[in-house]
Design a protein around this motif. Structure first.
Motif, PDB file in Angstrom:
ATOM      1  N   UNK A  15       1.385  -1.439   0.105  1.00  9.55           N
ATOM      2  CA  UNK A  15      -0.475  -0.451   0.142  1.00  9.55           C
ATOM      3  C   UNK A  15       0.830   1.105  -0.426  1.00  9.55           C
ATOM      4  N   UNK A  16       1.856   1.340   0.740  1.00 10.59           N
ATOM      5  CA  UNK A  16       2.848   2.554   0.464  1.00 10.59           C
ATOM      6  C   UNK A  16       3.914   2.593  -0.105  1.00 10.59           C
ATOM      7  N   UNK A  17       3.436   1.757  -1.527  1.00 12.47           N
ATOM      8  CA  UNK A  17       4.712   1.945  -2.116  1.00 12.47           C
ATOM      9  C   UNK A  17       4.967   2.800  -3.253  1.00 12.47           C
ATOM     10  N   UNK A  18       6.467   2.939  -3.937  1.00 13.00           N
ATOM     11  CA  UNK A  18       6.619   3.381  -4.451  1.00 13.00           C
ATOM     12  C   UNK A  18       7.433   1.849  -5.780  1.00 13.00           C
ATOM     13  N   UNK A  19       7.627   2.626  -7.466  1.00  8.52           N
ATOM     14  CA  UNK A  19       8.333   1.460  -7.632  1.00  8.52           C
ATOM     15  C   UNK A  19       7.706  -0.137  -7.333  1.00  8.52           C
ATOM     16  N   UNK A  20       6.032  -0.062  -6.897  1.00 10.77           N
ATOM     17  CA  UNK A  20       5.942  -1.458  -6.844  1.00 10.77           C
ATOM     18  C   UNK A  20       4.986  -2.112  -7.531  1.00 10.77           C
ATOM     19  N   UNK A  21       4.709  -3.195  -7.550  1.00  9.84           N
ATOM     20  CA  UNK A  21       4.527  -3.558  -8.697  1.00  9.84           C
ATOM     21  C   UNK A  21       1.991  -3.511  -8.165  1.00  9.84           C
ATOM     22  N   UNK A  22       1.061  -3.609  -8.497  1.00  8.86           N
ATOM     23  CA  UNK A  22      -0.531  -4.103  -8.332  1.00  8.86           C
ATOM     24  C   UNK A  22      -0.579  -4.918  -9.284  1.00  8.86           C
ATOM     25  N   UNK A  23      -0.239  -5.913  -8.132  1.00  4.83           N
ATOM     26  CA  UNK A  23      -0.930  -7.590  -8.119  1.00  4.83           C
ATOM     27  C   UNK A  23      -2.929  -7.280  -9.155  1.00  4.83           C
ATOM     28  N   UNK A  52       8.388  -8.281  -3.212  1.00  4.12           N
ATOM     29  CA  UNK A  52       8.092  -6.934  -2.929  1.00  4.12           C
ATOM     30  C   UNK A  52       8.345  -6.335  -1.865  1.00  4.12           C
ATOM     31  N   UNK A  53       7.652  -7.172  -1.341  1.00  8.03           N
ATOM     32  CA  UNK A  53       7.188  -6.168   0.493  1.00  8.03           C
ATOM     33  C   UNK A  53       8.707  -6.418   1.423  1.00  8.03           C
ATOM     34  N   UNK A  54       9.307  -7.895   0.590  1.00  6.96           N
ATOM     35  CA  UNK A  54      10.754  -7.951   1.241  1.00  6.96           C
ATOM     36  C   UNK A  54      11.889  -6.753   1.225  1.00  6.96           C
ATOM     37  N   UNK A  55      11.463  -6.519  -0.117  1.00 13.74           N
ATOM     38  CA  UNK A  55      12.775  -5.690  -0.431  1.00 13.74           C
ATOM     39  C   UNK A  55      13.094  -4.425   0.040  1.00 13.74           C
ATOM     40  N   UNK A  56      11.134  -3.954   0.015  1.00 14.28           N
ATOM     41  CA  UNK A  56      11.140  -2.802   0.395  1.00 14.28           C
ATOM     42  C   UNK A  56      11.181  -2.551   2.045  1.00 14.28           C
ATOM     43  N   UNK A  57      11.424  -4.014   3.077  1.00 13.81           N
ATOM     44  CA  UNK A  57      11.341  -3.832   4.393  1.00 13.81           C
ATOM     45  C   UNK A  57      10.417  -4.349   5.014  1.00 13.81           C
ATOM     46  N   UNK A  58       8.769  -4.824   3.942  1.00 10.62           N
ATOM     47  CA  UNK A  58       8.519  -5.244   5.391  1.00 10.62           C
ATOM     48  C   UNK A  58       8.180  -6.553   6.374  1.00 10.62           C
ATOM     49  N   UNK A  59       8.738  -6.953   7.295  1.00 13.42           N
ATOM     50  CA  UNK A  59       8.408  -8.373   7.864  1.00 13.42           C
ATOM     51  C   UNK A  59       7.401  -9.475   8.099  1.00 13.42           C
ATOM     52  N   UNK A  60       5.816  -8.423   7.878  1.00 11.93           N
ATOM     53  CA  UNK A  60       5.031  -8.970   7.762  1.00 11.93           C
ATOM     54  C   UNK A  60       3.378  -8.592   6.369  1.00 11.93           C
ATOM     55  N   UNK A  61       3.245  -9.095   6.013  1.00 12.67           N
ATOM     56  CA  UNK A  61       1.856  -8.539   5.462  1.00 12.67           C
ATOM     57  C   UNK A  61       1.125  -8.823   6.129  1.00 12.67           C
ATOM     58  N   UNK A 117      13.145   2.129  -2.726  1.00 13.07           N
ATOM     59  CA  UNK A 117      14.226   0.561  -4.298  1.00 13.07           C
ATOM     60  C   UNK A 117      13.127   0.211  -5.492  1.00 13.07           C
ATOM     61  N   UNK A 118      13.427   0.529  -6.579  1.00 16.72           N
ATOM     62  CA  UNK A 118      11.995  -0.244  -7.473  1.00 16.72           C
ATOM     63  C   UNK A 118      13.047  -2.047  -7.080  1.00 16.72           C
ATOM     64  N   UNK A 119      11.292  -2.389  -6.893  1.00 13.40           N
ATOM     65  CA  UNK A 119      10.971  -3.664  -6.503  1.00 13.40           C
ATOM     66  C   UNK A 119      10.242  -4.787  -7.521  1.00 13.40           C
ATOM     67  N   UNK A 120      10.278  -4.090  -8.974  1.00 11.32           N
ATOM     68  CA  UNK A 120       9.062  -4.932  -9.140  1.00 11.32           C
ATOM     69  C   UNK A 120       9.338  -6.113  -9.916  1.00 11.32           C
ATOM     70  N   UNK A 121      10.574  -5.463 -10.925  1.00 16.85           N
ATOM     71  CA  UNK A 121      11.321  -7.150 -11.484  1.00 16.85           C
ATOM     72  C   UNK A 121      10.231  -6.902 -12.720  1.00 16.85           C
ATOM     73  N   UNK A 122      10.227  -8.355 -13.148  1.00 15.49           N
ATOM     74  CA  UNK A 122       9.608  -8.300 -14.374  1.00 15.49           C
ATOM     75  C   UNK A 122       8.495  -9.221 -13.698  1.00 15.49           C
ATOM     76  N   UNK A 123       7.222  -8.551 -12.655  1.00 18.40           N
ATOM     77  CA  UNK A 123       6.231  -8.664 -12.129  1.00 18.40           C
ATOM     78  C   UNK A 123       4.892  -8.711 -13.192  1.00 18.40           C
ATOM     79  N   UNK A 124       4.647  -7.468 -13.955  1.00 17.53           N
ATOM     80  CA  UNK A 124       4.133  -6.605 -14.708  1.00 17.53           C
ATOM     81  C   UNK A 124       4.147  -8.614 -15.992  1.00 17.53           C
ATOM     82  N   UNK A 125       4.572  -9.166 -16.182  1.00 18.11           N
ATOM     83  CA  UNK A 125       4.155 -10.183 -16.919  1.00 18.11           C
ATOM     84  C   UNK A 125       3.370 -11.001 -16.620  1.00 18.11           C
ATOM     85  N   UNK A 126       3.701 -11.390 -15.272  1.00 19.99           N
ATOM     86  CA  UNK A 126       2.714 -12.490 -14.814  1.00 19.99           C
ATOM     87  C   UNK A 126       2.060 -11.858 -14.005  1.00 19.99           C
TER      88      UNK A 126
END
Ligand code: BGC
Length: 816
Positions: free
Chosen positions: A121-129, A154-163, A410-419
């Protein structure tokens, strides 16, 4: 039945003022424990609660593979001071939506808890699944797992321990509930599988999942108490709504998906805002200590929903392990020191009110999953960019001097948009397809209509219901910020250009419904009109109607007057009534739900036939709004403190179970969805000979996460042959429903989903599918035995392609 006197236990010992619902009234029901169906329908037995106390709170044993982590958590806990323990259990304002303070001397950098089920929710450069309702519509275990896994990376790369997800409730008891799109299906079996796969995916990626909201949280209206304006949030005008339900319904409908979550070894569960049978879900010892931690063998920690804590000692004794957001609030939890817990918890231990052993168990429960997932080593730091996006505790509220390390934004999106694109297409339900309208065959003149087709004109997220733009996610704590959003207008236009087509569009619903349409496409009749409509829903309020927003029906009426080939696509939270569905000029309808950032490309893939649709409805689309049962409690006119009562007296008749039990015709049934090909199912056969020694009640083996392991044993297996009888390749989703024998208690639904598969079939191909039924799948909850019982007599196993499209039946008794 002898139960501890909880009220007595607590009297005089409370630190903080608590509401009266703390004092759960022990009630003796000899011979019929915990089944309150009849009395509850007529009289309120007690406004303070109907459950016996479930005390004391059981300690975690780290069962199910957490044993080493448990030892480490105990060792770690032993090094804490009492104050530190109190603060590990109590949230603090900080960069994440929920924060546990760092303890630098132990090299512990704290815990970062983040929403939510569709994105960071509080993410920039992250994907919307794809949203959870979309994922459920895919009926695809692999998709669910991969979505959970990718979201967690993506959560992990931004430092979230708990989703803070996934969501096992609301389950959609009423289609008006504002949050069902954040969860999965209006069916406990399908939701249970979605929970399990999502949790496995998230936790395999190294992030703790949080199964929310426990339990029977089925409406937004009055989900929290209303407070006197000048009060310190402890004086209620009216308490939160109480979901009043019987024990069988609780087990067979609402608790069922949480059993799957426990079985998947979910790290944490979130107790909900509502009361349950009179007592707040977060201080209901029967629910938390007895059902969750004992019966379901849940080994992790129970965290409060944000502001759902209404007491100090009472909630702790009742089994809650962590209060959020804790030491600060925009919500209900407000007390002299900012929290019912925190400093007060320290004092409670010092004065002997809360045993230190209880606090130790809370910390051990919180830290065991942390060590189990290896979050103590090389875990990414919290990205400083999440802080300013925190609407719950903005930076000026932070008491602790949070320090950030590592890169920011951090840009955590990887290639998730394809998926995400593939998942969007796999989640789109084709409801109607006549005159070969779809897939599109190189149309040369395309008209795109409706305010849901184009770009969002108001920023990167959708903070409130907005007029223009494709609705690929909705509001509340499940809302997302888009770093990119593919619109149907863009995707279809670029696709159409390859065919040399012309594309005209008209996106203003007010103009469309108020003016004459034809000028747009004169003089030539378009080959196809694609109408994009939407329906918003959000946490905090319930849906007011089930029609499409922005005058959607009138938009369709305007278009069909001039366009003989009208395809309607909805982006919606869930059920909508579709009065235009029978119009001969409406040749196709697709329910695309909330597909996330690749909304446009995903729908173009389906429209043009690059992807053959396979998704199925995870709820019922009725003919009329009035056909749905279980209305929300909305208009309480009296002002008694405890007057908000929601009676779940439909019992097991939730969703399709109700429509089936009363033979009510529906427009599109649960499990329904078309393909560009056709399938058949034959030869349904029981392959497991009926076990000769199957007992009605399960053998009691030591409880594991998920409960008695015997409940999860396969007791019956069926196979069927599925054939692609059409002209193109595609996925079939064969489904198995079970009709219980007459000996099952009254109120047992005629058909209940108990198996499904997703199988790829080339045209003309046949494959065998297998349905494995576990003991829980063929049992009902016996309120007297307090156990799952297989009924005597013949079951009917019905296999086919929806809850009303059975192609083969087998009848068999399971007990000899
Ligand atoms: C919602 C939760 C959410 C929490 C934190 C609450 O209002 O009910 O689902 O995780 O806020 O944002």
């Amino acid at each position: 039945m002898k139960v501890p006197d909880y009220a007595l236990l607590l009297s005089g010992l409370l630190l903080a003022p608590v509401d009266a619902s703390t004092c759960q009234t022990p009630i003796d029901h000899p011979g019929e424990p915990f089944s309150y169906v009849q009395p509850l329908n007529t009289t309120i037995l007690s406004p303070y609660g109907h459950y016996p106390a479930g005390l004391p709170s059981p300690k975690t044993k780290g069962k199910g593979g957490w044993e080493n982590a448990l030892a480490r958590a105990k060792n770690w806990t032993a090094q804490l001071t009492l104050e530190e323990k109190s603060w590990v259990a109590t949230g603090q304002p900080g960069p994440c939506v929920g924060n546990v303070l760092p303890i630098p001397r132990l090299n512990f950098s704290g815990l970062c808890l983040q929403n939510g089920p569709q994105c960071l929710e509080q993410g920039d450069y992250s994907s919307v699944f794809v949203s959870s309702v979309s994922a459920a519509a895919s009926w695809d275990r692999d998709l669910l797992y991969k979505r959970g896994y990718a979201l967690a990376t993506e959560h992990k790369a931004k430092g979230s321990h708990v989703i803070l997800g996934p969501i096992g409730g609301p389950l959609g008891r009423s289609p008006y509930d504002g949050r069902t799109w954040e969860g999965f299906a209006t069916d406990p079996y399908l939701t249970g599988i979605c929970m399990e796969e999502t949790i496995l995916g998230m936790q395999d990626a190294g992030v703790q999942a949080n199964a929310k909201h426990f339990i029977a949280y089925e409406q937004e209206t009055q989900r929290n108490p209303t407070y006197a304006p000048d009060a310190n949030a402890t004086t209620y005008i009216q308490d939160s709504v109480s979901s009043n339900l019987d024990d069988r319904t609780l087990h067979e409908i609402y608790m069922w998906p949480f059993a799957n979550a426990a079985r998947a070894r979910v790290a944490s569960m979130m107790c909900s805002y509502n009361r349950v049978n009179g007592s707040h879900a977060c201080q209901n010892s029967y629910l938390l200590n007895h059902l969750l931690k004992t019966e379901l063998g849940f080994q992790g920690y129970v965290m409060s929903d944000w502001g759902a804590t209404h007491s100090g000692v009472a909630s702790i004794e009742s089994g809650m392990d962590m209060t959020m957001p804790g030491g600060f609030t925009l919500y209900g939890e407000l007390w002299t020191e900012g929290s019912f817990w925190g400093k007060n918890l320290t004092e409670a231990v010092n004065n002997g009110t809360v045993p230190i052993a209880r606090l130790d168990d809370m910390i051990v429960r919180i830290m065991t999953p942390y060590f189990w997932l290896g979050q103590d080593t090389h875990y990414p730091s919290v990205d400083s960019s999440v802080g300013p996006l925190n609407v719950d505790s903005p930076p000026d509220t932070w008491l602790y001097p949070w320090k950030f390390t590592g890169s920011s934004n951090r840009d955590v999106r990887g290639n998730h948009s394809q998926m995400i694109r593939a998942h969007g297409a796999a989640s789109t339900v084709l409801l109607k397809n006549e005159r070969n309208a779809l897939p599109l065959r190189k149309p040369r003149n395309i008209v795109i209509v409706g305010n849901d087709a184009g770009p969002v004109l108001q920023g990167a997220s959708n903070p409130d219901e907005f007029e223009y733009g494709v609705l690929a996610n909705s509001g509340g704590s499940g809302a997302c910020r888009f770093s990119f959003l593919s619109t149907p207008l863009d995707a279809i236009t670029s696709r159409a250009r390859k065919d040399g087509a012309i594309v005209q569009h008209w996106l203003n619903n007010t103009q469309i419904t108020g003016n004459s349409m034809p000028s747009l496409w004169n003089p030539e009749q378009p080959d196809v009109c694609l109408v994009f409509l939407k329906a918003w829903a959000s946490e905090g309020s319930d849906r007011q109607y089930l029609e499409l927003d922005w005058n959607g029906n009138a938009v369709v009426e305007a278009v069909v007057k001039y366009c003989g080939n009208t395809v309607v696509i909805t982006h919606s939270a869930g059920a909508n009534v579709l009065p235009f569905a029978d119009h001969p000029n409406v040749t196709a309808i697709l329910a695309a739900h909330y597909p996330g950032e690749e909304a446009g490309n995903a729908i173009a893939d389906v429209l043009y036939g690059d992807v053959n649709p396979s998704a199925k409805l995870p709820y019922v689309i009725a003919y009329n709004e009035s056909d749905y049962n279980a209305p929300l409690t909305t208009a309480v006119q009296t002002n008694g403190t405890y007057d908000w009562q929601s009676w779940f007296d439909e019992e097991l008749e939730v969703g399709y179970r109700y429509f089936d039990a009363h033979d009510i015709p529906v427009r599109y049934e649960f499990g329904f969805g078309l393909s560009y090909t056709t399938f058949n199912l034959t030869n349904l056969t029981a392959t497991t000979p009926v076990a000769t020694n199957l007992t009605a009640l399960p053998e009691h083996r030591p409880v594991q996460p998920g409960g008695n392991p015997t409940l999860w044993d396969t007791v019956y297996t069926l196979t069927a042959e599925v054939r692609n009888t059409g002209t193109v390749d595609g996925y079939a989703i064969p489904q198995l429903y079970v009709g219980y024998p007459d000996s099952a208690p009254a109120g047992t639904p005629p058909s209940q989903l108990r198996g499904f598969d997703k199988v790829w079939l080339a045209k003309g191909q046949t494959k065998q599918v297998t349905f494995e039924l576990m003991r829980r799948d063929v049992s009902y909850w016996d309120v007297v035995a307090q156990d799952w019982r297989i009924p005597t007599g013949g079951f009917t196993f019905k296999a086919g392609f929806s809850s009303r499209d059975f192609r083969a039946n087998v009848t068999a008794a399971l007990l000899r």
